[in-house]
Design a protein around this motif. Structure first.
Motif, PDB file in Angstrom:
ATOM      1  N   SER A 266       0.822  -1.047  -0.039  1.00  0.00           N
ATOM      2  CA  SER A 266       0.005  -0.064  -0.064  1.00  0.00           C
ATOM      3  C   SER A 266       0.717   1.260  -0.065  1.00  0.00           C
ATOM      4  O   SER A 266       1.662   1.217   0.646  1.00  0.00           O
ATOM      5  N   THR A 267       0.495   2.147  -0.870  1.00  0.00           N
ATOM      6  CA  THR A 267       1.402   3.319  -0.921  1.00  0.00           C
ATOM      7  C   THR A 267       1.315   4.217   0.350  1.00  0.00           C
ATOM      8  O   THR A 267       2.192   4.706   0.665  1.00  0.00           O
ATOM      9  N   GLU A 268      -0.108   4.112   0.960  1.00  0.00           N
ATOM     10  CA  GLU A 268      -0.155   4.944   2.083  1.00  0.00           C
ATOM     11  C   GLU A 268       0.723   4.364   3.481  1.00  0.00           C
ATOM     12  O   GLU A 268       1.445   5.124   4.056  1.00  0.00           O
ATOM     13  N   PHE A 269       0.604   3.038   3.546  1.00  0.00           N
ATOM     14  CA  PHE A 269       1.415   2.485   4.510  1.00  0.00           C
ATOM     15  C   PHE A 269       2.923   2.573   4.165  1.00  0.00           C
ATOM     16  O   PHE A 269       3.796   2.755   5.327  1.00  0.00           O
ATOM     17  N   ALA A 270       3.483   2.494   2.924  1.00  0.00           N
ATOM     18  CA  ALA A 270       4.784   2.727   2.683  1.00  0.00           C
ATOM     19  C   ALA A 270       5.372   4.242   2.972  1.00  0.00           C
ATOM     20  O   ALA A 270       6.480   4.447   3.586  1.00  0.00           O
ATOM     21  N   SER A 271       4.392   5.066   2.810  1.00  0.00           N
ATOM     22  CA  SER A 271       4.693   6.577   3.104  1.00  0.00           C
ATOM     23  C   SER A 271       4.802   6.645   4.520  1.00  0.00           C
ATOM     24  O   SER A 271       5.735   7.511   5.013  1.00  0.00           O
ATOM     25  N   ASP A 272       3.804   5.970   5.394  1.00  0.00           N
ATOM     26  CA  ASP A 272       4.128   6.019   6.831  1.00  0.00           C
ATOM     27  C   ASP A 272       5.419   5.516   7.133  1.00  0.00           C
ATOM     28  O   ASP A 272       6.101   5.835   8.339  1.00  0.00           O
ATOM     29  N   LEU A 273       5.896   4.359   6.486  1.00  0.00           N
ATOM     30  CA  LEU A 273       6.987   3.729   7.048  1.00  0.00           C
ATOM     31  C   LEU A 273       8.365   4.414   6.460  1.00  0.00           C
ATOM     32  O   LEU A 273       9.248   4.709   7.373  1.00  0.00           O
ATOM     33  N   ILE A 274       7.931   5.233   5.752  1.00  0.00           N
ATOM     34  CA  ILE A 274       9.300   6.241   5.250  1.00  0.00           C
ATOM     35  C   ILE A 274       9.364   7.233   5.992  1.00  0.00           C
ATOM     36  O   ILE A 274      10.346   7.904   6.586  1.00  0.00           O
ATOM     37  N   ASP A 275       8.147   8.008   6.502  1.00  0.00           N
ATOM     38  CA  ASP A 275       8.193   8.911   7.535  1.00  0.00           C
ATOM     39  C   ASP A 275       9.007   8.478   8.825  1.00  0.00           C
ATOM     40  O   ASP A 275       9.535   9.066   9.595  1.00  0.00           O
ATOM     41  N   ALA A 276       8.500   7.121   9.065  1.00  0.00           N
ATOM     42  CA  ALA A 276       8.992   6.618  10.394  1.00  0.00           C
ATOM     43  C   ALA A 276      10.695   6.406  10.215  1.00  0.00           C
ATOM     44  O   ALA A 276      11.169   6.770  11.400  1.00  0.00           O
ATOM     45  N   ARG A 277      10.972   6.259   9.274  1.00  0.00           N
ATOM     46  CA  ARG A 277      12.371   5.791   9.278  1.00  0.00           C
ATOM     47  C   ARG A 277      13.113   7.165   9.123  1.00  0.00           C
ATOM     48  O   ARG A 277      14.213   7.383   9.737  1.00  0.00           O
ATOM     49  N   ILE A 278      12.527   8.118   8.599  1.00  0.00           N
ATOM     50  CA  ILE A 278      13.062   9.766   8.883  1.00  0.00           C
ATOM     51  C   ILE A 278      13.253  10.045  10.268  1.00  0.00           C
ATOM     52  O   ILE A 278      14.351  10.473  10.642  1.00  0.00           O
ATOM     53  N   ALA A 279      11.925   9.773  10.872  1.00  0.00           N
ATOM     54  CA  ALA A 279      12.119  10.160  12.289  1.00  0.00           C
ATOM     55  C   ALA A 279      13.087   9.492  13.087  1.00  0.00           C
ATOM     56  O   ALA A 279      13.501  10.207  14.013  1.00  0.00           O
ATOM     57  N   VAL A 280      13.059   8.246  13.096  1.00  0.00           N
ATOM     58  CA  VAL A 280      13.993   7.193  13.935  1.00  0.00           C
ATOM     59  C   VAL A 280      15.311   7.539  13.605  1.00  0.00           C
ATOM     60  O   VAL A 280      16.147   7.553  14.405  1.00  0.00           O
ATOM     61  N   LEU A 281      15.944   7.871  12.318  1.00  0.00           N
ATOM     62  CA  LEU A 281      17.251   8.371  12.088  1.00  0.00           C
ATOM     63  C   LEU A 281      17.668   9.561  12.898  1.00  0.00           C
ATOM     64  O   LEU A 281      18.685   9.654  13.530  1.00  0.00           O
ATOM     65  N   GLY A 282      16.637  10.503  12.905  1.00  0.00           N
ATOM     66  CA  GLY A 282      16.995  11.845  13.824  1.00  0.00           C
ATOM     67  C   GLY A 282      18.189  12.481  13.668  1.00  0.00           C
ATOM     68  O   GLY A 282      18.523  13.282  14.573  1.00  0.00           O
ATOM     69  N   ASP A 283      19.053  12.315  12.463  1.00  0.00           N
ATOM     70  CA  ASP A 283      20.196  13.191  12.234  1.00  0.00           C
ATOM     71  C   ASP A 283      20.385  13.510  10.956  1.00  0.00           C
ATOM     72  O   ASP A 283      19.259  13.678  10.242  1.00  0.00           O
ATOM     73  N   TRP A 284      21.477  13.968  10.340  1.00  0.00           N
ATOM     74  CA  TRP A 284      21.435  14.371   9.089  1.00  0.00           C
ATOM     75  C   TRP A 284      21.164  13.552   8.240  1.00  0.00           C
ATOM     76  O   TRP A 284      20.571  13.891   6.938  1.00  0.00           O
ATOM     77  N   ARG A 285      21.192  11.895   8.257  1.00  0.00           N
ATOM     78  CA  ARG A 285      20.807  11.173   7.344  1.00  0.00           C
ATOM     79  C   ARG A 285      19.318  11.406   7.184  1.00  0.00           C
ATOM     80  O   ARG A 285      18.637  10.871   6.115  1.00  0.00           O
ATOM     81  N   GLY A 286      18.205  11.374   8.182  1.00  0.00           N
ATOM     82  CA  GLY A 286      16.817  11.551   8.187  1.00  0.00           C
ATOM     83  C   GLY A 286      16.664  12.877   7.412  1.00  0.00           C
ATOM     84  O   GLY A 286      15.746  12.967   6.608  1.00  0.00           O
ATOM     85  N   ALA A 287      17.416  13.950   7.739  1.00  0.00           N
ATOM     86  CA  ALA A 287      17.215  15.120   7.041  1.00  0.00           C
ATOM     87  C   ALA A 287      17.315  15.174   5.341  1.00  0.00           C
ATOM     88  O   ALA A 287      16.826  15.627   4.346  1.00  0.00           O
ATOM     89  N   MET A 288      18.617  14.507   5.312  1.00  0.00           N
ATOM     90  CA  MET A 288      18.720  14.140   3.694  1.00  0.00           C
ATOM     91  C   MET A 288      17.877  13.200   2.923  1.00  0.00           C
ATOM     92  O   MET A 288      17.695  13.794   1.868  1.00  0.00           O
ATOM     93  N   LEU A 289      17.389  12.350   3.781  1.00  0.00           N
ATOM     94  CA  LEU A 289      16.482  11.311   3.025  1.00  0.00           C
ATOM     95  C   LEU A 289      15.187  12.236   2.952  1.00  0.00           C
ATOM     96  O   LEU A 289      14.627  11.987   1.938  1.00  0.00           O
ATOM     97  N   ALA A 290      14.841  13.050   3.827  1.00  0.00           N
ATOM     98  CA  ALA A 290      13.712  13.762   3.804  1.00  0.00           C
ATOM     99  C   ALA A 290      13.623  14.830   2.511  1.00  0.00           C
ATOM    100  O   ALA A 290      12.564  15.179   1.836  1.00  0.00           O
ATOM    101  N   ARG A 291      14.764  15.309   2.549  1.00  0.00           N
ATOM    102  CA  ARG A 291      15.009  16.369   1.294  1.00  0.00           C
ATOM    103  C   ARG A 291      14.993  15.774  -0.067  1.00  0.00           C
ATOM    104  O   ARG A 291      14.561  15.992  -0.980  1.00  0.00           O
ATOM    105  N   ILE A 292      15.851  14.394  -0.372  1.00  0.00           N
ATOM    106  CA  ILE A 292      15.619  13.784  -1.278  1.00  0.00           C
ATOM    107  C   ILE A 292      14.294  13.281  -1.798  1.00  0.00           C
ATOM    108  O   ILE A 292      13.877  13.490  -2.989  1.00  0.00           O
TER     109      ILE A 292
END
Length: 135
Positions: free
Chosen positions: A8-34
């Motif tokens: 599910s696209t919605e479920f995948a988007s939620d998981l990507i949001d969670a990954r960005i939040a869990v990283l909590g550092d420059w990697r999360g910010a970069m993944l969010a920007r990409i």
């Protein structure tokens, strides 16, 4: 037929949001920007979550993945070897016949306009008839 929730696209988007939040550092910010740049370049992109935890962006086929490692955020383009790269963004996985990757390290800037052009080119390649896509 019931769709698998991981597809599910919605479920995948939620998981990507969670990954960005869990990283909590420059990697999360970069993944969010990409991710934002991908959506700007291709508003109809589909977000997926594959291979037990890899964000994937698709449009008529896989465009790229967004992998995070200890010291790098990696964008792997599924058909990168077939893409023109005048800005020389590809800096990893250069020896293969199919994929190419862009590794971004902490503190590095991304050429945003060149990246969006590369994403658009990948989408165009995915949309091309199969015979035209072969070089």
């Amino acid at each position: 037929m019931t769709k698998n929730p991981t597809e599910s696209t919605e479920f995948a988007s939620d998981l990507i949001d969670a990954r960005i939040a869990v990283l909590g550092d420059w990697r999360g910010a970069m993944l969010a920007r990409i991710r934002a740049l991908i959506k700007e370049a291709e508003p109809e992109v589909v977000e997926e979550w594959k291979w037990r935890g890899t964000p994937v962006w698709s449009r008529n086929g896989i465009i790229c993945t967004g992998e995070t490692y200890k010291s790098v955020v990696k964008m792997t383009f599924a058909k990168g070897a077939a893409l023109a790269d005048p800005a020389k963004l590809f800096n990893s996985s250069l020896d293969g016949n199919t994929r190419r990757a862009i590794d971004v390290h902490e503190g590095e800037a991304v050429n945003e306009e060149a990246l969006k052009a590369l994403i658009r080119e990948a989408v165009a390649l995915n949309k091309a008839p199969k015979a035209a896509a072969k070089k």
